[in-house]
Design an enzyme around this catalytic site. Structure first.
Site, PDB file in Angstrom:
ATOM      1  N   LYS A  46      59.065  17.850  56.477  1.00  0.00           N
ATOM      2  CA  LYS A  46      58.606  18.478  55.241  1.00  0.00           C
ATOM      3  C   LYS A  46      59.185  19.886  55.119  1.00  0.00           C
ATOM      4  O   LYS A  46      59.265  20.626  56.104  1.00  0.00           O
ATOM      5  CB  LYS A  46      57.078  18.521  55.248  1.00  0.00           C
ATOM      6  CG  LYS A  46      56.426  19.014  53.966  1.00  0.00           C
ATOM      7  CD  LYS A  46      54.912  18.876  54.087  1.00  0.00           C
ATOM      8  CE  LYS A  46      54.171  19.402  52.870  1.00  0.00           C
ATOM      9  NZ  LYS A  46      52.703  19.230  53.010  1.00  0.00           N
ATOM     10  N   SER A  64      50.742  17.801  49.041  1.00  0.00           N
ATOM     11  CA  SER A  64      52.044  18.441  48.990  1.00  0.00           C
ATOM     12  C   SER A  64      53.142  17.722  49.776  1.00  0.00           C
ATOM     13  O   SER A  64      54.306  18.129  49.754  1.00  0.00           O
ATOM     14  CB  SER A  64      51.928  19.881  49.510  1.00  0.00           C
ATOM     15  OG  SER A  64      51.464  19.909  50.852  1.00  0.00           O
ATOM     16  N   SER A  71      46.903  16.934  51.653  1.00  0.00           N
ATOM     17  CA  SER A  71      48.341  16.880  51.401  1.00  0.00           C
ATOM     18  C   SER A  71      49.075  15.764  52.118  1.00  0.00           C
ATOM     19  O   SER A  71      50.223  15.465  51.786  1.00  0.00           O
ATOM     20  CB  SER A  71      48.991  18.219  51.752  1.00  0.00           C
ATOM     21  OG  SER A  71      48.629  19.199  50.810  1.00  0.00           O
TER      22      SER A  71
END
Length: 475
Positions: free
Chosen positions: A81, A156, A180
């Site tokens: 990520k 996210s 997330s």
């Protein structure tokens, strides 16, 4: 060697077996992924940063070792990520401030993944600083949901979830503060796990004991998820909160067949509205635990302070980690980030005292709840995937929310009480959009969580739903 299509559709556990038997090599996998990304990512924008040269160099070094000595992942390619540093690879945090940032050192979690045989080949898209459960930013633009390209992939860890759903990754790294890992897993039809505090080590930033956010794994099924959790777990001296590796692997736990005796389902945890279709789909999925001989009841712990508590503690976290950016780079920050930081800077000690007391009280009540129930099941998100042009969910079932994070209460309440939780695909809406079921266990109960989730996954029969090719709007 299997064809590229066969590789893309294989499970991570299968691929690792093929790597260990020398049926495929890490370089074969990188070649297959590079082709797949070229085919589909122009539609979804999940992996905006690629580092195949670095990956191939790492793969060749790994291949100098005998197959059985290459770590748990054996050379499996992994995307990281874009909030987490990878040495020598552009790491933007989704912010114009860091759009050209190339860190010299990796986060200790990346080092751990690589030492366990993971080969980093990409960075996955994320909203600016991970703020907001819709993956878009000013650096790379939005990530689109492959089930309907007009819809949000949530966030996210949206880029990670989309990469999995479309066959651009077998496993993916993510992180979770207010859902997330769980929200994008739900929206994209994959599995995402928020582990217990300390289960996955990471490089501390801003504060040694930040406990709202954790790092964790994403995958297409529970077994693959457990494999990646094994590769991410372990004690590290640079992270004082990190936990020792357990004597029994999480993959063994997932495969054990152990099932809960009594589980609770709650559509709303008593704190949030829920879309009626989502409630119906998740309730039906939870009730199917009964087919495995599990007692299913409707119940939930008392979490009535969750909204006030999370609002304060999240704002405080943004203040301690981002206040300097507000002072020096305000013009580059999106409104939601500015709001979070400013809310944090306005806090009094009395507000922090109250929020910490609320968190402790809710955690204590949740521990008591788990004396009667082995697992708690809820919707992972309260709505199906929403139109991508909406920055966040403003209302649900007739209730308008006071701020841009309140719609995430069903996941951030679980964050506050320190429980591991995952989102498991459990069905589809009438328009064909995925719905995820949140499964929660007591703190440090990942083994029982994974075992129970695998049992229900078998009952639901959804393990082969992904990967898919990106689809146009269903409207």
């Amino acid at each position: 060697m299997p064809s590229d299509q066969a590789l893309i559709r294989s499970t991570a556990c299968t691929i690792v077996g093929q790597l260990n038997s020398s049926e495929v090599t890490p370089l074969d996998l990188l070649d297959a992924l590079e082709k797949r990304i070229a085919e589909v990512d122009r539609k979804t924008n999940a992996l905006p940063i690629l580092c195949f040269d670095r990956a191939r160099s790492h793969a060749k070094a790994l291949m100098q070792k005998p197959p059985g000595e290459r770590g748990l992942l054996a050379g499996l390619p992994i995307p990281i990520k874009d909030l987490t540093n990878v040495a020598g690879v552009r790491t933007t945090q989704g912010s114009p401030i860091y759009k050209d940032n190339i860190p010299a050192n990796s986060d200790i979690l990346v080092d751990l993944i690589e030492s366990n045989g993971g080969v980093v080949f990409a960075k996955s898209n994320t909203p600016e600083f991970g703020a907001g459960a819709n993956t878009f930013n000013e650096v790379f633009g939005p990530t689109r949901n492959p089930w309907d390209l007009s819809r949000s992939a949530a966030g996210s860890s949206g880029g990670a979830a989309v990469a999995l759903a479309t066959g651009m990754a077998w496993l993916a790294h993510g992180s979770d503060m207010g859902g997330s890992l769980r929200n994008p897993a739900s929206f994209c039809g994959v599995v995402g796990l928020r582990p217990s505090i300390g289960r996955v080590p990471h490089t501390p930033a801003a504060k040694i004991d930040r406990t709202l956010g954790v790092q964790g794994p994403m995958a297409r099924n529970v077994e693959d998820l457990a494999l990646f959790l094994d590769a991410m777990s372990g004690e590290h001296p640079a992270d004082p909160l990190s936990l020792p590796r357990l004597p029994t692997s999480f993959l063994s736990a997932a495969r054990s067949g152990n099932k809960p005796k009594r589980i609770a389902y709650s559509a709303d945890l008593g704190i949030t509205p829920v879309d009626p279709e989502v409630a119906a789909i998740t309730r039906k999925a939870a009730s199917r635990f009964a087919e495995a001989g599990v007692l299913v009841e409707e119940a939930h712990p008392d979490l009535r302070e969750a909204h006030e508590c999370f609002h304060v503690l999240r704002a405080f976290d943004f203040a301690i980690s981002k206040a300097a950016l507000l002072r020096n780079k305000r013009e580059y920050l999106k409104p939601e980030v500015i709001w979070n930081i400013e809310e944090g800077l306005k806090l009094s000690v009395e507000q922090l005292e109250r929020a910490e007391a609320q968190r402790l009280a809710m955690t204590t009540r949740t521990l008591e709840f788990f004396k009667n129930y082995d697992l708690l099941l809820t919707p992972a998100t309260i709505v199906p995937p929403f139109p991508i042009e909406h920055r966040y969910v403003g209302e649900c079932a007739g209730k308008k929310f006071d701020n841009y994070v309140e719609w995430l209460g069903i996941v951030y309440a679980i964050t506050l009480v320190c429980c591991p939780a995952l989102s498991l695909p459990c069905g589809f809406t009438a328009s064909g959009l995925p719905v995820g079921l949140q499964i929660v266990a007591p703190s440090r109960g990942e083994a029982a969580l994974l075992a129970g989730a695998r049992v229900l996954e078998d009952v639901l029969g959804m393990r082969r739903a992904t990967p898919i090719d990106p689809r146009g709007s269903a409207r």
